[in-house]
Design an enzyme around this catalytic site. Sequence first.
Site, mmCIF file in Angstrom:
data_model
loop_
_atom_site.group_PDB
_atom_site.id
_atom_site.type_symbol
_atom_site.label_atom_id
_atom_site.label_comp_id
_atom_site.label_asym_id
_atom_site.label_seq_id
_atom_site.Cartn_x
_atom_site.Cartn_y
_atom_site.Cartn_z
ATOM 1 N N ASP A 74 0.801 -1.216 0.000
ATOM 2 C CA ASP A 74 0.000 0.000 0.000
ATOM 3 C C ASP A 74 0.842 1.277 0.000
ATOM 4 O OD1 ASP A 74 -2.124 1.727 0.154
ATOM 5 O OD2 ASP A 74 -2.571 1.330 2.253
ATOM 6 N N ASP A 265 -1.949 5.298 -5.676
ATOM 7 C CA ASP A 265 -2.212 4.452 -4.508
ATOM 8 C C ASP A 265 -2.325 2.990 -4.934
ATOM 9 O OD1 ASP A 265 -3.072 3.273 -2.171
ATOM 10 O OD2 ASP A 265 -4.925 4.423 -2.005
#
Length: 386
Positions: A74, A265
């Site tokens: 992440d 992201d």
Amino acid sequence: MTTKIRSRDYLKIEASSPQGFTIDLIHRRSNASSSRVFNTQLGSPYADTVFDTYEYLMKLQIGTPPFEIEAVLDTGSEHIWTQCLPCVHCYNQTAPIFDPSKSSTFKEIRCDTHDHSCPYELVYGGKSYTKGTLVTETVTIHSTSGQPFVMPETIIGCGRNNSGFKPGFAGVVGLDRGPKSLITQMGGEYPGLMSYCFAGKGTSKINFGANAIVAGDGVVSTTVFVKTAKPGFYYLNLDAVSVGNTRIETVGTPFHALKGNIVIDSGSTLTYFPESYCNLVRKAVEQVVTAVRFPRSDILCYYSKTIDIFPVITMHFSGGADLVLDKYNMYVAWNTGGVFCLAIICNSPIEEAIFGNRAQNNFLVGYDSSSLLVSFKPTNCSALWN
């Protein structure tokens, strides 16, 4: 996954690192303009990761003896955390949960201002959350040299009250610019260098340090912007989106910016635009596609047995970084079958715009935090490492 973070004081612990390393992804890097010179004779640490439906999971080992976990990779969050025993409230995790009592290197962090453990709380999009204590633990990643890459006294979260995550996830590996992210805690000679290559199948890799340079024909680079309110995020500046031959500028819309308007992201699957601009993109798609609409209000879908009916979408980032996206990147098959949906979601203007992992498929994506650049190279990621 972007996060809202609530935590108390923590101890800053630095770890040494080698020249560079590589982690396999099953189903990440640096910029083409870097002038740095690296010693590439050292082996590159390596570990497998897996693709779980919509997320990319990194395999790493924590504790002594090493205990393997699979956690979401992440770039949109900072913290590394995993579920820990004993659980107050843990979601149903498929793999065994980490038991700190069996590790000789587990140590709870004592808050600077209080002689007790330091609690943390992280709330992610979709209302998933983790609560627990900050600890130090040894994190290990295997290397192609045969020698493991070992990070002693790495700050991680030991989550004992967690909810909203899939059973295949043991936690999250935060890779943003924050002080507690994995890439920051590596320290060493080449901080902030990272690359990955996501594929919908097969094996791909995430690289750090010397192996993270993205270079060669076809590479385009765009500036990373840092915002004071959220300094950990990798903000890019999206100037326009083209749907087929129709270019939709952000100029003249609330989405327009000069110093960053979208977060790249890896922990979010889809791409998110603010509603006013998103509707312009949707309208351009509607003008091309003649198939029958599938009745959903939150996402644009059509009845179709093929993805070929949809127009090609191009993302135009600042600095001339134009990404012509495969149709796979921008359209997803709906669960019911015979339906395809635009992989762009309209969200509130107060929420972050996000360039998600689906849109990044089949690009070698490189981050250089020192030069503040992200680079993209069109790549067949599933074949790259075979």
